[in-house]
Motif scaffolding. Sequence first.
Motif, PDB file in Angstrom:
ATOM      1  N   ASN A   1       1.447  16.226   0.363  1.00 56.07           N
ATOM      2  CA  ASN A   1       1.411  15.309   1.434  1.00 56.07           C
ATOM      3  C   ASN A   1      -0.187  15.493   2.074  1.00 56.07           C
ATOM      4  O   ASN A   1      -0.835  14.609   2.355  1.00 56.07           O
ATOM      5  CB  ASN A   1       2.359  15.582   2.455  1.00 56.07           C
ATOM      6  CG  ASN A   1       3.414  14.837   2.069  1.00 56.07           C
ATOM      7  OD1 ASN A   1       3.690  13.941   1.116  1.00 56.07           O
ATOM      8  ND2 ASN A   1       4.661  15.468   2.758  1.00 56.07           N
ATOM      9  N   ILE A   2      -0.586  16.889   2.246  1.00 56.90           N
ATOM     10  CA  ILE A   2      -1.995  17.057   2.870  1.00 56.90           C
ATOM     11  C   ILE A   2      -2.820  16.442   2.054  1.00 56.90           C
ATOM     12  O   ILE A   2      -3.837  15.801   2.474  1.00 56.90           O
ATOM     13  CB  ILE A   2      -1.917  18.553   3.003  1.00 56.90           C
ATOM     14  CG1 ILE A   2      -0.999  18.907   4.236  1.00 56.90           C
ATOM     15  CG2 ILE A   2      -3.524  18.899   3.371  1.00 56.90           C
ATOM     16  CD1 ILE A   2      -1.031  20.401   4.426  1.00 56.90           C
TER      17      ILE A   2
ATOM     18  N   ASP B   1       1.749   2.099  -3.237  1.00 59.60           N
ATOM     19  CA  ASP B   1       0.662   2.582  -4.253  1.00 59.60           C
ATOM     20  C   ASP B   1       0.220   3.996  -3.733  1.00 59.60           C
ATOM     21  O   ASP B   1      -0.325   4.666  -4.533  1.00 59.60           O
ATOM     22  CB  ASP B   1      -0.629   1.725  -3.648  1.00 59.60           C
ATOM     23  CG  ASP B   1      -1.588   1.821  -4.851  1.00 59.60           C
ATOM     24  OD1 ASP B   1      -1.538   2.008  -6.015  1.00 59.60           O
ATOM     25  OD2 ASP B   1      -2.908   1.790  -4.551  1.00 59.60           O
ATOM     26  N   MET B   2       0.537   4.336  -2.578  1.00 57.77           N
ATOM     27  CA  MET B   2       0.157   6.014  -1.963  1.00 57.77           C
ATOM     28  C   MET B   2       1.462   6.551  -2.374  1.00 57.77           C
ATOM     29  O   MET B   2       1.131   8.015  -1.820  1.00 57.77           O
ATOM     30  CB  MET B   2      -0.197   5.809  -0.490  1.00 57.77           C
ATOM     31  CG  MET B   2      -1.535   5.091  -0.355  1.00 57.77           C
ATOM     32  SD  MET B   2      -2.054   5.097   1.164  1.00 57.77           S
ATOM     33  CE  MET B   2      -0.918   4.176   2.283  1.00 57.77           C
TER      34      MET B   2
ATOM     35  N   ARG C   1      -2.935  13.732  -0.249  1.00 57.97           N
ATOM     36  CA  ARG C   1      -2.930  12.615  -0.165  1.00 57.97           C
ATOM     37  C   ARG C   1      -3.563  11.970   0.736  1.00 57.97           C
ATOM     38  O   ARG C   1      -3.863  10.780   0.900  1.00 57.97           O
ATOM     39  CB  ARG C   1      -1.705  12.115  -0.913  1.00 57.97           C
ATOM     40  CG  ARG C   1      -0.643  11.842   0.015  1.00 57.97           C
ATOM     41  CD  ARG C   1       0.666  11.136  -0.558  1.00 57.97           C
ATOM     42  NE  ARG C   1       1.771  11.562   0.168  1.00 57.97           N
ATOM     43  CZ  ARG C   1       2.801  10.757   0.304  1.00 57.97           C
ATOM     44  NH1 ARG C   1       2.816   9.528  -0.230  1.00 57.97           N
ATOM     45  NH2 ARG C   1       3.759  11.145   0.922  1.00 57.97           N
ATOM     46  N   GLY C   2      -3.333  12.639   1.935  1.00 58.46           N
ATOM     47  CA  GLY C   2      -3.732  11.832   3.144  1.00 58.46           C
ATOM     48  C   GLY C   2      -5.111  12.108   3.587  1.00 58.46           C
ATOM     49  O   GLY C   2      -6.221  12.627   3.017  1.00 58.46           O
ATOM     50  N   SER C   3      -5.515  11.643   4.922  1.00 61.84           N
ATOM     51  CA  SER C   3      -6.841  11.684   5.528  1.00 61.84           C
ATOM     52  C   SER C   3      -7.530  13.288   5.473  1.00 61.84           C
ATOM     53  O   SER C   3      -8.591  13.593   5.444  1.00 61.84           O
ATOM     54  CB  SER C   3      -6.877  11.103   6.997  1.00 61.84           C
ATOM     55  OG  SER C   3      -7.942  11.149   7.422  1.00 61.84           O
TER      56      SER C   3
ATOM     57  N   TYR D   1       0.976  -1.294  -0.019  1.00 64.91           N
ATOM     58  CA  TYR D   1      -0.016   0.170  -0.093  1.00 64.91           C
ATOM     59  C   TYR D   1       1.019   1.181   0.026  1.00 64.91           C
ATOM     60  O   TYR D   1       0.622   2.362  -0.595  1.00 64.91           O
ATOM     61  CB  TYR D   1      -0.859   0.034   1.305  1.00 64.91           C
ATOM     62  CG  TYR D   1      -1.889  -1.185   1.125  1.00 64.91           C
ATOM     63  CD1 TYR D   1      -2.528  -1.555   0.101  1.00 64.91           C
ATOM     64  CD2 TYR D   1      -2.047  -1.888   2.491  1.00 64.91           C
ATOM     65  CE1 TYR D   1      -3.538  -2.491   0.112  1.00 64.91           C
ATOM     66  CE2 TYR D   1      -3.067  -2.846   2.377  1.00 64.91           C
ATOM     67  CZ  TYR D   1      -3.729  -3.297   1.253  1.00 64.91           C
ATOM     68  OH  TYR D   1      -4.423  -4.281   1.095  1.00 64.91           O
ATOM     69  N   ARG D   2       1.909   1.115   0.517  1.00 61.76           N
ATOM     70  CA  ARG D   2       2.935   2.300   0.591  1.00 61.76           C
ATOM     71  C   ARG D   2       3.487   2.630  -0.769  1.00 61.76           C
ATOM     72  O   ARG D   2       3.284   3.980  -1.014  1.00 61.76           O
ATOM     73  CB  ARG D   2       4.148   2.004   1.395  1.00 61.76           C
ATOM     74  CG  ARG D   2       5.255   3.087   1.740  1.00 61.76           C
ATOM     75  CD  ARG D   2       6.165   2.646   2.858  1.00 61.76           C
ATOM     76  NE  ARG D   2       5.754   2.314   3.933  1.00 61.76           N
ATOM     77  CZ  ARG D   2       6.277   2.665   5.265  1.00 61.76           C
ATOM     78  NH1 ARG D   2       7.574   3.394   5.161  1.00 61.76           N
ATOM     79  NH2 ARG D   2       5.972   2.424   6.462  1.00 61.76           N
TER      80      ARG D   2
END
Lengths: 284, 345
Positions: free
Chosen positions: B188-189, B13-14, B191-193, B10-11
């Motif tokens: 980063n912001i 892929d993200m 692609r994250g939650s 998953y790492r």
Amino acid sequence: MGGTRLSYDIESWKVDRVWDKGDLYRKKEYERETLVRTEHILVEFGGIRAVDDVSIKVDRGEILGIIGPNGAGKTSLLNVISGFYKPKHGKVYYKGVDITRLPPHLRVKLGISRTFQHSELFMGMNVIENIMTGLHPWRKGNTLSYALWTPGVMKWEEWAREKAEHVIDLLDLHEYRYHIVGSLPPGVQKRVDLARALAQDPEVVFMDEPMAGLTREEKEDLVRAIIEVYETRGITFVLVEHDLEVVTDICDRIIVMDFGKVIAEGRPDEVVNHPLVVKAYLGG
Amino acid sequence: MPAGVFKETYRADMAHLRYPIHYAGLLIGSVLALTAPLYLKGYYLDQAILFMIFLIAAVGLNITLGLAGLVSLAHAALMGAGAYTVALLALKAGVNAILAIPLAGLAAAGLGFILSLPSFKLKGYYLAMASLAAQFILEYIYSLIAPEQYISIPFETKEIAGIFFGEGIPLYYLALAITIVLLLAAANIARGSLGRAMKAVRDNDVAAEIVGINVTMTKALAFTIGGFYAGVAGGLYALYSAGVGWEGFTLLVSIELLGMVLIGGPGRVVWGSMLGVLVLKTGWTNLESSLNPLLTGMGLDIIASTAKYIVLGTLIAVFIILEPEGLIAVLRRIKEYLRLWPYSY
């Protein structure tokens, strides 16, 4: 108030405790506990009583159906339980704790998830993103750690992704994983909606008219998914539904509402023959 | 044997860099950016610096508008807050202008938070009107700070270890370093939650609340982060300019920034913003400098002075109607076409 599920960490997910819980329920070796209880709920819209003095309870490990004609107040009651409406009068308890004034996003953390009548998904995102969004309340790290993408954030994102994939497996959504949700057929959208709720590892899922607008095949798929999740993960379901066939087939207990009031309650076979229910549905 | 690129974790892929072309792009981009002062001189180096300043501001607006769906017509005013913070700190307190840039970001972030307050209750046009009011109020405040003159930042505050960062190659590399850090942070912001929560608020705020997102806090965060980016951009702009005046942060600049985001690709914080700034700032400035003498020579002075806004308005309207996902979507379609070529699907 939080209970054990609030200690929601990666390690506890790895031991797959939810599956053990499912086994436990199947064996019926547990004592029924009341998860959600409402007391004398009153909701008014411009003088019209949408929900009128309704007291119900939802026990752990059951599939409860709430039925009634259009405008009976089913969805309004659900909106009160999920925190979207504040009742004019009455209380909502979760595991004995008063949550009437708790905002919706905090109720999710307690273990109350819901789906919507018209799939309220995030139409611009893909299926994985939609499901992972449901895990947002448990995210670890602040804005700065997200900007820096710290190892903690990375680990959490991997965990969230793994959890999303797990639910995708459960509801057989593999082929739609990267599809933008807005482009999917209604039946699949309903499953994505359920997947988003299930990813939150809820104790109880409230589903608002899950069968509405679905074809027969789509209904069968969704019912199969609900039963599988119920049997394997022991999640309590509350179905607010019009489709009597589905409700009588899969529910342990049914509550019937009409004009904002509860008019009957009991086992499906008892309820469907109840004179008030027959009157409400057939107008006779 | 599997065909295509497969990710096993998953790492992977993200990750930001997922395909060989990403690595190639990074390598070429790095070499071009690092060696730019060798082939860009004078005016063109200034253009590169301005590109980065506006890119930072556009990325900030893309977080507020593109990710969270909150219309802001006061982004230039937030840039102004950053510029005035640097200018006033340097002039009045003798603070080094370069070191004041993070403070400029924080000041504008605070202002961004205040601007987010109407968004708790308002949406769409109403929110746009509230931000428009904020833009005018801030413009007025800036005009009071230095009514008839620019605030000149003392030259000595633009120096660190004897290197003058007010122009040329040192400013280019300073802007480049800040741009890279802020672009990475924005990616980063996104692609994250946090990015997903913002998109959720944009797509369906009712559902966002029900799935457990604190909508109010997410909106405040989107404005605050956008404000921080605008503040840093404004701080850099103050460093780049000879003086700071309110004319640099008017409503027209806000609309220009809005155009950059809408035309580039709302929601695609890095690449969308980059395309938007490339077209509307760098591209247009160069086109203008070659077209204007021609138009003026033909006696069409009026068109020369207003052409920019006619084109900007038309482009915004065209993109909103025909390609709401911006230029980035057009590029994505071209990429897909080339990937599948010679087959149609």
